[in-house]
Enzyme design. Structure first.
Site, PDB file in Angstrom:
ATOM      1  CD  GLU A  95      15.440  63.798  28.236  1.00 65.13           C
ATOM      2  OE1 GLU A  95      16.304  63.905  27.345  1.00 65.13           O
ATOM      3  OE2 GLU A  95      15.698  63.536  29.421  1.00 65.13           O
ATOM      4  CG  HIS A 168      20.001  67.822  33.156  1.00 65.64           C
ATOM      5  ND1 HIS A 168      19.959  66.491  32.828  1.00 65.64           N
ATOM      6  CD2 HIS A 168      19.821  67.863  34.500  1.00 65.64           C
ATOM      7  CE1 HIS A 168      19.771  65.766  33.928  1.00 65.64           C
ATOM      8  NE2 HIS A 168      19.692  66.584  34.947  1.00 65.64           N
ATOM      9  CG  ASP A 178      21.471  66.814  29.503  1.00 67.85           C
ATOM     10  OD1 ASP A 178      22.196  66.659  30.501  1.00 67.85           O
ATOM     11  OD2 ASP A 178      20.231  66.663  29.545  1.00 67.85           O
TER      12      ASP A 178
END
Length: 272
Positions: A95, A168, A178
């Site tokens: 992330e 993703h 994303d």
């Protein structure tokens, strides 16, 4: 320089997540953006939602690890890539602190509900590769990208089964956007590694079949010191993508993505 020891980055902050699954053999690295502020705030926000990722990378390059690399994190959701379903079971999730998209233009730049206005030099204006309007996307700072360079290199070194870096939005198209157009995916797909990158030239060496009495080990790199990914049965068809000494990098799926290495002595050409 960072290194993996016992499935964790040595010297990196570890904030253990309670949301993990069983053991995995990582085959992909999946890039995300947090759609939020700092990496630490996103660690907390994701945890409250019952989700997790292996790493959180801040805009200044700071790294927080929350899940060991040999355990599943809950970052991918419904997903599919290269014949694998449920990418939580096959990938390391990263992330990246980044607000993502801004869908409202102002006289000073771009914004979306609840956020400040971002100036033109802070965004990339583009359409997403999976479709949609031309809007703005927060740029990823170079400090963050340099940290990701080191992360990807370290993960490839520690886990020779890792063969491709994806977004993703690749594994869940239509559902996720994303890390978005501002993320320089080619920078990481083109990094070296035992299994190579996801994009290959067109002049591969042709189609071959496995000629062994029992099975042939498909390995994560060109040598017996690399992990065995699977056993190939006699007659298995594959394409040889390149040679490395006595070893051959091969594609089993016909998608021009490297799947591993086999010893060239056990292959016989069957096609052009």
């Amino acid at each position: 320089m960072i290194e993996v020891k016992r499935h964790r980055f040595e010297g990196v902050q570890f904030d253990e997540s309670p949301h993990t699954g069983g053991k995995i053999t990582p085959r992909f690295i999946v890039m995300h953006y947090t759609a939020g502020g700092s990496a630490l705030s996103s660690v907390r926000a994701i945890r409250e939602r019952g989700l997790s990722a292996h790493l959180f990378v801040d805009r200044d390059g700071g790294i927080i690890q929350t899940v060991p690399f040999n355990l599943a994190a809950f970052h991918a959701g419904p997903s599919s890539w290269r014949g694998f379903d449920g990418l939580n079971q096959h990938s390391i999730g990263i992330e990246n602190a980044n607000f993502g998209f801004f869908d409202r233009r102002t006289s000073d730049g771009w914004t979306r509900t609840g956020l400040r206005t971002f100036a033109p030099h802070e965004v990339l204006v583009a359409r997403h590769k999976n479709g949609g309007p031309e809007i703005a996307w927060e740029l990823y700072p170079e400090a963050q990208l340099r940290a990701l360079d080191a992360i990807v290199a370290a993960l490839r070194a520690a886990y020779p089964t890792v063969q491709e870096v994806v977004g993703h939005d690749d594994i869940s198209p239509g559902r996720k956007v994303d890390p978005g157009p501002a993320f320089p995916m080619a920078r990481f797909q083109n990094q070296g590694g035992a299994a190579g990158s996801g994009t290959l030239r067109d002049d591969d060496l042709g189609e071959f079949e496995v000629v062994v009495r029992e099975t042939l080990n498909l390995r994560g790199g060109p040598g017996t010191g690399f992990a065995v990914l699977r056993a190939l049965t006699p007659g298995t068809r594959l394409r040889v993508l390149r040679e490395e000494g006595d070893w051959r990098q091969v594609d089993l799926q016909g998608d021009r993505v490297p799947d591993g290495f086999v010893h060239g002595a056990f292959l016989r050409r069957v096609g052009p």
